[in-house]
Structure formats: C-alpha cells, structure tokens
Scaffold this motif. Structure first.
Motif, PDB file in Angstrom:
ATOM      1  N   GLN A 325       5.361 -20.762  -4.129  1.00 20.42           N
ATOM      2  CA  GLN A 325       5.414 -19.489  -3.405  1.00 20.42           C
ATOM      3  C   GLN A 325       5.074 -18.341  -4.327  1.00 20.42           C
ATOM      4  N   TRP A 326       5.511 -18.466  -5.555  1.00 23.97           N
ATOM      5  CA  TRP A 326       5.216 -17.419  -6.550  1.00 23.97           C
ATOM      6  C   TRP A 326       3.708 -17.235  -6.688  1.00 23.97           C
ATOM      7  N   LYS A 327       3.023 -18.357  -6.809  1.00 23.22           N
ATOM      8  CA  LYS A 327       1.573 -18.277  -6.966  1.00 23.22           C
ATOM      9  C   LYS A 327       0.909 -17.726  -5.713  1.00 23.22           C
ATOM     10  N   GLN A 328       1.397 -18.141  -4.560  1.00 20.78           N
ATOM     11  CA  GLN A 328       0.842 -17.647  -3.304  1.00 20.78           C
ATOM     12  C   GLN A 328       1.070 -16.127  -3.204  1.00 20.78           C
ATOM     13  N   GLY A 329       2.269 -15.712  -3.540  1.00 20.52           N
ATOM     14  CA  GLY A 329       2.610 -14.274  -3.499  1.00 20.52           C
ATOM     15  C   GLY A 329       1.732 -13.477  -4.449  1.00 20.52           C
ATOM     16  N   LYS A 330       1.493 -14.050  -5.611  1.00 17.83           N
ATOM     17  CA  LYS A 330       0.624 -13.388  -6.575  1.00 17.83           C
ATOM     18  C   LYS A 330      -0.769 -13.190  -5.980  1.00 17.83           C
ATOM     19  N   ARG A 331      -1.280 -14.271  -5.402  1.00 26.65           N
ATOM     20  CA  ARG A 331      -2.636 -14.189  -4.814  1.00 26.65           C
ATOM     21  C   ARG A 331      -2.663 -13.134  -3.713  1.00 26.65           C
ATOM     22  N   ASN A 332      -1.631 -13.142  -2.856  1.00 31.93           N
ATOM     23  CA  ASN A 332      -1.575 -12.153  -1.776  1.00 31.93           C
ATOM     24  C   ASN A 332      -1.582 -10.735  -2.346  1.00 31.93           C
ATOM     25  N   ALA A 333      -0.766 -10.532  -3.348  1.00 35.90           N
ATOM     26  CA  ALA A 333      -0.668  -9.194  -3.914  1.00 35.90           C
ATOM     27  C   ALA A 333      -1.995  -8.753  -4.498  1.00 35.90           C
ATOM     28  N   GLU A 334      -2.668  -9.713  -5.120  1.00 34.10           N
ATOM     29  CA  GLU A 334      -3.929  -9.350  -5.745  1.00 34.10           C
ATOM     30  C   GLU A 334      -5.032  -9.098  -4.716  1.00 34.10           C
ATOM     31  N   LYS A 335      -4.807  -9.584  -3.505  1.00 36.77           N
ATOM     32  CA  LYS A 335      -5.813  -9.360  -2.449  1.00 36.77           C
ATOM     33  C   LYS A 335      -5.453  -8.159  -1.582  1.00 36.77           C
ATOM     34  N   ASP A 336      -4.318  -7.548  -1.835  1.00 35.15           N
ATOM     35  CA  ASP A 336      -3.855  -6.414  -1.035  1.00 35.15           C
ATOM     36  C   ASP A 336      -4.956  -5.362  -0.932  1.00 35.15           C
ATOM     37  N   GLN A 337      -5.286  -4.972   0.303  1.00 35.07           N
ATOM     38  CA  GLN A 337      -6.365  -4.002   0.474  1.00 35.07           C
ATOM     39  C   GLN A 337      -5.848  -2.592   0.721  1.00 35.07           C
ATOM     40  N   LEU A 338      -4.568  -2.524   0.986  1.00 36.81           N
ATOM     41  CA  LEU A 338      -4.012  -1.205   1.268  1.00 36.81           C
ATOM     42  C   LEU A 338      -3.609  -0.530  -0.045  1.00 36.81           C
ATOM     43  N   ILE A 339      -4.642  -0.220  -0.840  1.00 37.89           N
ATOM     44  CA  ILE A 339      -4.344   0.315  -2.169  1.00 37.89           C
ATOM     45  C   ILE A 339      -4.989   1.675  -2.326  1.00 37.89           C
ATOM     46  N   GLY A 340      -4.570   2.386  -3.366  1.00 40.26           N
ATOM     47  CA  GLY A 340      -5.119   3.719  -3.621  1.00 40.26           C
ATOM     48  C   GLY A 340      -4.754   4.658  -2.491  1.00 40.26           C
ATOM     49  N   ALA A 341      -5.692   5.564  -2.149  1.00 41.68           N
ATOM     50  CA  ALA A 341      -5.420   6.578  -1.140  1.00 41.68           C
ATOM     51  C   ALA A 341      -5.178   5.974   0.234  1.00 41.68           C
ATOM     52  N   SER A 342      -5.701   4.794   0.464  1.00 35.36           N
ATOM     53  CA  SER A 342      -5.526   4.189   1.779  1.00 35.36           C
ATOM     54  C   SER A 342      -4.065   3.836   2.050  1.00 35.36           C
ATOM     55  N   PHE A 343      -3.242   3.922   0.998  1.00 38.41           N
ATOM     56  CA  PHE A 343      -1.794   3.822   1.184  1.00 38.41           C
ATOM     57  C   PHE A 343      -1.350   4.811   2.275  1.00 38.41           C
ATOM     58  N   CYS A 344      -2.070   5.961   2.404  1.00 38.96           N
ATOM     59  CA  CYS A 344      -1.706   6.997   3.369  1.00 38.96           C
ATOM     60  C   CYS A 344      -1.840   6.513   4.809  1.00 38.96           C
ATOM     61  N   LEU A 345      -2.571   5.433   5.011  1.00 43.06           N
ATOM     62  CA  LEU A 345      -2.662   4.855   6.363  1.00 43.06           C
ATOM     63  C   LEU A 345      -1.284   4.412   6.844  1.00 43.06           C
ATOM     64  N   SER A 346      -0.410   4.095   5.884  1.00 40.44           N
ATOM     65  CA  SER A 346       0.929   3.641   6.272  1.00 40.44           C
ATOM     66  C   SER A 346       1.939   4.776   6.264  1.00 40.44           C
ATOM     67  N   VAL A 347       1.474   6.010   6.016  1.00 39.44           N
ATOM     68  CA  VAL A 347       2.400   7.135   5.910  1.00 39.44           C
ATOM     69  C   VAL A 347       2.454   7.908   7.228  1.00 39.44           C
ATOM     70  N   ASP A 348       3.653   8.137   7.728  1.00 47.17           N
ATOM     71  CA  ASP A 348       3.851   9.005   8.887  1.00 47.17           C
ATOM     72  C   ASP A 348       4.272  10.377   8.377  1.00 47.17           C
ATOM     73  N   ALA A 349       3.323  11.307   8.359  1.00 47.38           N
ATOM     74  CA  ALA A 349       3.606  12.640   7.828  1.00 47.38           C
ATOM     75  C   ALA A 349       3.894  13.600   8.978  1.00 47.38           C
ATOM     76  N   PRO A 350       4.567  14.708   8.701  1.00 48.29           N
ATOM     77  CA  PRO A 350       4.806  15.708   9.751  1.00 48.29           C
ATOM     78  C   PRO A 350       3.484  16.174  10.363  1.00 48.29           C
ATOM     79  N   GLU A 351       3.577  16.560  11.615  1.00 49.15           N
ATOM     80  CA  GLU A 351       2.366  16.935  12.345  1.00 49.15           C
ATOM     81  C   GLU A 351       1.842  18.309  11.940  1.00 49.15           C
ATOM     82  N   LYS A 352       2.768  19.170  11.527  1.00 41.74           N
ATOM     83  CA  LYS A 352       2.425  20.567  11.245  1.00 41.74           C
ATOM     84  C   LYS A 352       1.266  20.704  10.253  1.00 41.74           C
TER      85      LYS A 352
END
Lengths: 554, 554
Positions: A325-352
């Motif tokens: 599982q450790w190795k699988q998790g490592k691979r998943n983490a290394e393939k993570d595409q939600l990195i850098g500024a695109s992290f903001c896709l997961s952010v719910d910011a105030p509307e104002k």
C-alpha cells in the motif's frame, strides 16, 4: 578489480563498532573493494587500517571517471531510482543511502529490489523520473497541468529555482496561467476534500476554515536498526497519530520524500522545512534525539495547518503500515494532478469581489513584513545557536574556573590543619562545589531552552522564506488578469471567470497569511514564553544552589 | 626653546576638562613647551590639538637626551628628594609628583619648598637619602642597630631584595644578629608600649594580646583638589578615626611614606600591601572610588592588627592635622631605632621554653601552607579580575545581543500592524528589554561582588607573600642560636639569654601566624560570604526581572 588510489575530499567520521572507517580530507586511500554496495567502498588508510568509507567522499587519483560531486549538492530526488551504482546516493540523507530498501514492512529483501528497480536508474527518462522533485524549493511543474495555449512552454523543462520571479515563465510553471485562464481541469477524483475560506467581520480577507477534528502526532525516541547483516544501520522514527493510535515507522528519507511531494503540490501554502541534513555525529544519541525534536516541530506545524493536515499524501505518510500500500500510495501521490495553482480548484472562497487597491497595499505590506520577520528570525536563531554553544563551552568553562579557584583556596586552608577538620575549609570548598554545579547547569541549559527555541524558529524561518513566493503568486495572478483585461479577444463572460479565479488566488494567499499570523501569535509566542520560563527555572536553580551554600556558612 | 618632535611610547588618557591631552603610543607630537613643570610637556598632536602630556611617556625623535625610562620602573623612594627636574618624579604616584608640596595644612607655598629642598635632589648623598626606603619589599637596614661585632658588614650598603634568603647577611640586616646576641639596646623612650603574647591551653604557641580598645577608620570619598593655579590637580582622601572623630587629609604619597616606614620597622609582622600605582584613567571617578575602597581595605587590616594598630607612625598618620607636627612626626619615625628584629625588645612572650622539634615542624608546615595559600589566592584573584572584566564586557555583550535579537523580533511583529497595537509585539519586545536590563546588571555586577573580593584577596596576597620571610626570621634566629651553642667562647649564662631571645622571636613569629589564621577564618571568610551573598542577590534580581516579564505575558 585491481587496487587504485583515491584522495579523500571531505572528513568522514566512521561509526564506531561498525565496519566504517574515519577518513580525513587530503588523505590518500588504497581502494580494495568497490562492490560493497550502497555507495560504500572498502580501502586502506595511510595507517594501513582497512574499513568502509563513502565513495562520494573521495576522488580517484589516477585518470579515471570524472570527479564525483561533493556529498550534498543541490539534491536530486531519488524517488524511483535505485542504488546500483555509486553516483546517485547523495540525494538522500547520508545514512539513508539505500532508498530501495523499504522499512515500511520491515522486509529484508533489498537485494531483490535492487534488481527490479534497476531500469529507473540514472539518466534514462521514464515516467517516474519526470516526477522527481528537487528537495530545494523548486517550483512545481507538471506538464499535464499547463495550458497548451501558453506561449511560454520553451523553458519549462529547465531547472529553475523558486527564487526566479520571472512572471511569465513562473506563472506557467506554477500552474497559475492554466488555472487563471480556466484551461486546467480538476482530476475528478483528486478533489476528495474541499477547502473553505471563511470571512468574518474582523477578517477583511478571510482565513482557512479551522480544523474540525484536530489531532496530534507523537514521534517517539528513534530506534537504531540494522540491515544487510549488520553492515549498515539506520535510524527509524516511530510516529503515532492520535486519530489512529497505530505506530508507523519512518526514516528520514521518507520525510524527505513527503516534503518533496508537499512542495510540489502546494505553492499557495508555505511548507514547513525539514531539519537540515547533517553528516557528522549522525549516530550520536544527542544528535538523534535532537533530530527527533526537530521532526516533531515539523509534524506539529503540519498537524496544525488546516490545509496541510488534511492532505492525502500526509495522511498516507501518517497511516500506511503495509509495504504494498505504501508503494501504491507513493505512486498515487506522484501522479497527483491537483498541484500548484490548480489547488485553488478545491478552494471555496468568499463570493465578494476584492478591491485591487486594498489588496495591493496589503501584499506590499506583507512582503516587507516577511522580509523583516525572516531577517529577525534568522538573527535570533543565530543568537540562540551561539548561546547554546556558549552554554556548553564558554559559560561552563567560566563557571568551572570560578569553582576550581574557590575549591583550591578551600583546600589550601587545610594545609596547616594537619588533617584536622576545618569548617572554614569546608565552607570555602563548598563555594567551589557550588560554582562547579552551576557550570554543569550551564552545560545542560543550552539544550533545555536555546535549542528548542532554535528548532521552533527554524520552522518559522522556512515559512517566512516561503511566504514571499506565495505572495508573489497573487501578484502573478493579478498580472495575468490584467493581461486578459487588455486583450480584446477575451470575452466579457470569460473575463468575469478570470477575475473570479484571480480573487480565489488572492483569498487563498490571504488565508495562508492569516494562518501564519495566527501561528505567530499562538505557537511562536508560546515557544518564546516557554523559553523564558525555562530561563527562569534555570536562574531559580542557581539561586537555590547559592542559597543552600550560604545557609551552611557559619 | 625650539620645537622638536617626540614619539609617544605609551597611551595616556588626558583628564577631560583640564589642559591635559590624550596621546597614543606611536603618535608623533611636536613639543612646544618643556618648562611646564612637574614632568609635563606641552605639544601638538597629529590632529594639531595642543595640550599637556607626561614627558615620561614620550621619546625624542631627533638625537637628544637618552631614552627616558618607562613610567613605572622599580620605584625609588622619593622621601626627602624634591621635584625640580623631570627625571625623578616617577618614584611617587603619578599625580603626587610634587612631593615637596604638603597638603597636611593646605598651605600653598610649594614654590618656596622647591628651592629649600633642592640640595636633597638626585644622587647627592645626605642623611635623608640614607633613610630612603624602596617601595618594594626592601629589607630593613639601619646601621645603628647592627652589632659591630658582626663580620658581615661588607654588603649592607648594597640594595638587596627581601627575597634574598642568605642567612648570614640577612640576619645582620634584619637586626636579628644584634638582637639575638643582645648587642641591640632599646632606644629607651622608643618602647612606650609593650606588646604581650598570650598563651591559652588551646594555643600551643601563643597569640597577640587582643586589642583592648578596637577602633575603625573611615576613608571618605576622596576630593579632587588643585594647586599651582589649577595646572595640576591631586586627590586627597579624608580619613576619620573613630577614636578622634577628627578628619585628616591624606594623599596616596602619604600612604606610600607610611608603608615604607612600616615595612622598615616590622620584619616580624606582615604589612598589608598598598594598592598598586596605576597610571591610566587616574582621574576617572570609578578609579578614584576604587582606590578609596582599596585603601579602606589596607586601613581595616591595620586597625585590626594588635601590633600595627598601636604603633606610633600609624597613630601619627591617623591623627596629625598640623603641618609642622607632621614634619616633626615624619622625622621621628624616620629616626626610629626600634626596627627589625629589635622590635622583640618590646615583646612580652610566655616564659615557657620552646621545643625545637615541635617548632621546626610547625615552621615547615606553615611554609608550605603560605606557599599554597599565596598560589591559590593569586589564582582566585586572577579569576576575580577576569570575571569582573567579563561582567563589564563579555557577559554584558552577550546579554545585550540576546536582548537585541528578541527586541528586533518584537519590532518586526509590528510590520503588518499598520501602527496598530499588538500585544504579541509588546510581549516579545519585553523579553528583549528584560535581557537588555540583565546585560546592564552584569555590567554593574563585577564592581559589586568580584572587585571587592579582589581587593580583599589583594591584602591577603600581600600578607601571604610576606609571611614566609617572617617565618624565615625564626629559622635565622634558630641558626644563630645554634651557632652560639657550638661556639665554646659563649658562656652558659649568655647562652641562656640567647636561647630566651630566640624563643621570643619564635613566639613572635607564631603570634603573627596565629593572627593571620584568625584573619583568614574571620575577615577573609566573611568577605567570601559577602561575595556569595552579592552573587545571590544578583541572580535573585535576574529571577525577578524574568518573572516580571513572564507575568505580563498573556
């Protein structure tokens, strides 16, 4: 192979009781074996003693392979590479040179692994290799996330340092351009957890949603383990998260891998630094215990952070006990595409909608603030380190000398007593003993107050060094927005989205700044208070010692 | 005279607000006046500033008079000599260079004196010159007291140091031979006061009769006075003995003269040392106050000593307020014939005959004891001086740096506050202020505890350096006695007297040793206790400062 000679480039302290041998810069060694493995060679020193030493610490004297780089160059991620050759084991901590060997499941089959992963080695490009991330602050780059519409693709294969503030290239590499222009898509399943930014009447610019289920992770006194039949030993730290209460075993190299993932994933959140790699005295108990304390500081910061404490790779790091599982998790983490500024896709910011003028002022102000904080934290760290050393050496020496002088005088009092008891002699010798005791207190004190303060400041130094780049992300987003506004081809509808996304970036940046401010006022301030309390205890202790001595005086 | 150039050999700090000028070793000065008087020259420094500087601190650059000796050579007694030339003013304390000028009656007729006493100057031998006594520990010699039967007259005009332990010549010079052989007669009126040695069951060898009327002498904060129309200033100390309650004014040179008389008179009693002569910073308030404290230590030891506190020259020094009487008293003291070993003529020692074997063991034991004490006292003095300097420099600097580092961090906290109040900033700045206050405490502390300890030890260093010579007097007396016993021409009756006189010497030596022991166990021990109490107060003060700061923390 035939024997050849090498010159030692750097001092290396062999661990006593092992096959290692201490070698010193400038010495000439005769190499007797190069097939020891894991970057170790066997040889004879000028005194004719035989032992193992790190190949990376020596240079071949005859015409041979090109010079080997120094032991700690700007490091290269070792993820996925194996250690079948002598060239690539500097990436990792010096005792963690066997990075194919997994201690997750405590299996002892490192030799097999070496073969399996051989193809990942060195300069052969492959999928894993692309995911290698510098341990230095290398900005995040993932080709998949960059809009192909960008005109700045030319240099995104080059190595750039995070200090590079060239807005155009950096905005591409950081994933900012893709995010602002809306070309970056979330990876679907990647966004398992959304991050909210709250905004009270007090907060003009919002803050991270506080943790609903705070937790802690204890890192226990590390154990020294051995492998390869005792030839190599390493340190394993035992981590116990409060939410599982299950101990996991992690080596420094695992922390290092985690840190690389976090740095890659987050460029809008400041990642706390890992303790520096250190070579000398690595197996000394004090060093190991100190590193444990430093890693605990890193963990504590992680646990308190509303974003970092919830991220997947961290969760994997804290909980995985199975090697597969450790190795699988490592691979998943290394393939993570939600990195850098695109992290903001997961952010719910105030509307104002935000006012540029206000934001610009605040960004400028915080830039100056970070610069000042960074400078003052470094200065206090220098003082702390200096005082710790002085406790162990100078102050200890001074008080010892005072103690010895009094004790000698007390002893001299006995010279005409013909062995008879002299209260005066005892009293004066007691003064001596008191100062010798105080000298001992000083020797121990540095580790009690200055060192923990240093370790705390070390975390904040890392944060204040990273935050300007977080702030710069906001500036780059603003610039990109303005570019779009000036571009007649961008439609009004698209422009609204661009503005909104730039606002989300700004909200994110200020939420992170707000977190820093909160940490400063709570965590850092508590550390300063603890320091002062420890100093108080120390001086009270001295007072007690002197009082005791005085009370025995006639 | 025409201008010439000189090179500065030693740094000299001019007293601010006077005509003096600071000059620094290596500088070249243009001399504009050499007739200023009292060893002062006027000149221009490289910056073109004009002022006075001590001639002894410079060296003529052109071919001129031979090099002037450094400012503090092994001093030459100035008693009776006058200061009409530039060569002979080093004998005295640097600000007491006008030794013809009496401040006893505060008359201002120094110019006349200069002329009157001119003939005493320099190398012209005269009666007064013979009485000159080195300020160093020169053994006492007075031709009148030496038996003419002695065969060792040959070298008694030479200068010998007290360290010379050649028994034959020393026993003559110390007046020992004359006393033991019974050829020294008391000067009749000289023995106005007899000294008793008591012997309890506890004291094997006796001790001085305790003082029946103990007294103290207070030395008040000295005043700076001027003479010669303000061109030269000097320091006058105000002494008030408890038995008269009348203030007398004394300069260092008067102490110096007194010390020379005491050293000349007593070689069976250890004389406490005067503070060292010191050149730099001589008019600084701190230096003056410190010298006052040092002189108070000297006075205190004198007052406590059962023999010294009663002697005439000391009484004259403490009480005389009239200039004429002062001069008469000086002459009397200088003519005193009851000096050296003949002091024993005034001692009433126990009748009991002493056992050589016991005495010899005790003398040996005390010789070793003094050597050890001397060594340990010097060592502790070195430590005390060192620590005092470190309080004023190193520790102060260290704590200042700690304070500044915290304060700067606290200030940095305000950078994003836009001038708004921040409790965190105040708290962290308070830590800074606390350590800056502690730095100040350190700076002042050395003068509170280490310096008084040093001054006390300085007295005991003088005593432990002198006592071996006192012990040696006993050895010489014993030797003389044995010589007489072996000499068939000495009759039994005379031998009994010789033995008795040797015993009186021994009793005297042990009474003095006993006094030292008592001083050690009372006075020195109290000083050590006071030191410890001051250290306690210091650390308690630090504790309070830190506690206050902590209590203000939220």
């Amino acid at each position: 192979m035939s024997t050849f000679k090498v010159k030692v480039l750097y001092d290396f302290q062999g661990e006593p009781g092992t096959a290692e041998m201490s070698v010193y810069a400038g010495e000439t060694l005769s190499v007797t074996r190069t097939d020891v493995g894991e970057g170790w060679w066997e040889g004879l020193n000028p005194q004719g003693q035989s032992g193992l030493f790190p190949e990376a610490y020596v240079e071949r004297i005859e015409s041979g392979p090109p010079n080997i780089p120094p032991p700690m160059p700007p490091a290269q991620s070792g993820w996925g590479s194996s250690t079948t050759d002598n060239q690539d084991d500097e990436w990792d901590d010096d005792w963690d040179d066997d990075n194919t060997y997994s201690e997750i499941g405590n299996s002892n089959n490192s030799n097999n692994k070496n073969k399996v992963e051989q193809s990942f080695y060195a300069n052969e490009p492959n999928q894993n290799f692309n995911n290698q991330v510098s341990q230095l602050h290398r900005p995040n780059y993932n080709a998949d996330n960059v809009s192909l519409a960008s005109t700045n693709m030319g240099d995104n294969k080059g190595t750039i340092t995070k200090k590079s503030l060239n807005i155009f290239s950096a905005s591409v590499k950081s994933g900012l351009e893709g995010y602002i222009l809306g070309t970056t898509k979330d990876g679907g399943s990647s966004i398992s957890k959304r991050i909210r930014i709250y905004r009270d009447s007090d907060d003009i610019l919002g803050r991270w949603e506080p943790l609903t289920q705070p937790y802690t992770v204890q890192i226990a006194s590390p154990k020294k383990a051995t492998k390869m039949g005792g030839l190599k030993s390493f340190i394993a730290y035992q981590l116990t998260p409060s939410f599982t209460n299950i101990e996991v075993s992690r080596r420094y190299k695992h922390f290092d891998w985690l840190h690389a993932r976090l740095t890659e994933k987050f460029n809008l959140v400041a990642i706390p630094p890992l303790p520096d790699k250190q070579v000398s005295g690595r197996y000394e108990e004090m060093f190991i215990e100190h590193r444990r304390a430093q890693l605990q500081e890193f963990i504590n910061y992680m646990c308190r952070h509303p974003v970092l404490s919830l991220c997947e790779v961290w969760n994997h790091f804290l909980t995985c006990t199975d090697e597969k599982q450790w190795k699988q998790g490592k691979r998943n983490a290394e393939k993570d595409q939600l990195i850098g500024a695109s992290f903001c896709l997961s952010v719910d910011a105030p509307e104002k909608e935000l006012m540029n003028s206000l934001v610009d002022v605040k960004i400028e102000e915080n830039m100056r603030y970070m610069e000042k904080m960074d400078q003052c934290i470094k200065n206090l760290m220098q003082t702390a380190q200096d005082q710790q050393k002085k406790c162990e050496n100078m102050y200890k020496r001074e008080f010892s000398r005072v103690g010895e002088s009094f004790f000698a005088l007390g002893s001299a009092f006995e010279y005409n007593q013909q062995g008879m008891y002299s209260k005066a002699s005892v009293d004066v010798k007691n003064i001596g003993t008191t100062y010798l005791t105080i000298a001992k207190l000083y020797e121990e004190q540095g580790k009690i107050d200055w060192q923990p303060l240093f370790d705390k400041l070390y975390i904040y130094k890392g944060i204040t060094a990273n935050l300007p780049e977080v702030l710069n992300m906001q500036r780059m987003a603003e610039q990109k927005k303005k570019d779009c506004e000036r571009n007649p081809q961008v439609q009004q509808m698209a422009l609204t989205d661009v503005r909104r996304r730039a606002d989300v970036i700004t909200y994110t940046v200020f939420a992170e700044l707000n977190h820093f401010q909160q940490e400063r006022d709570q965590d850092l301030k508590r550390a300063l208070k603890d320091f002062l309390q420890d100093q108080l205890n120390f001086y009270k202790n001295i007072v007690t010692k002197i009082e005791d001595t005085l009370s025995q005086f006639e």
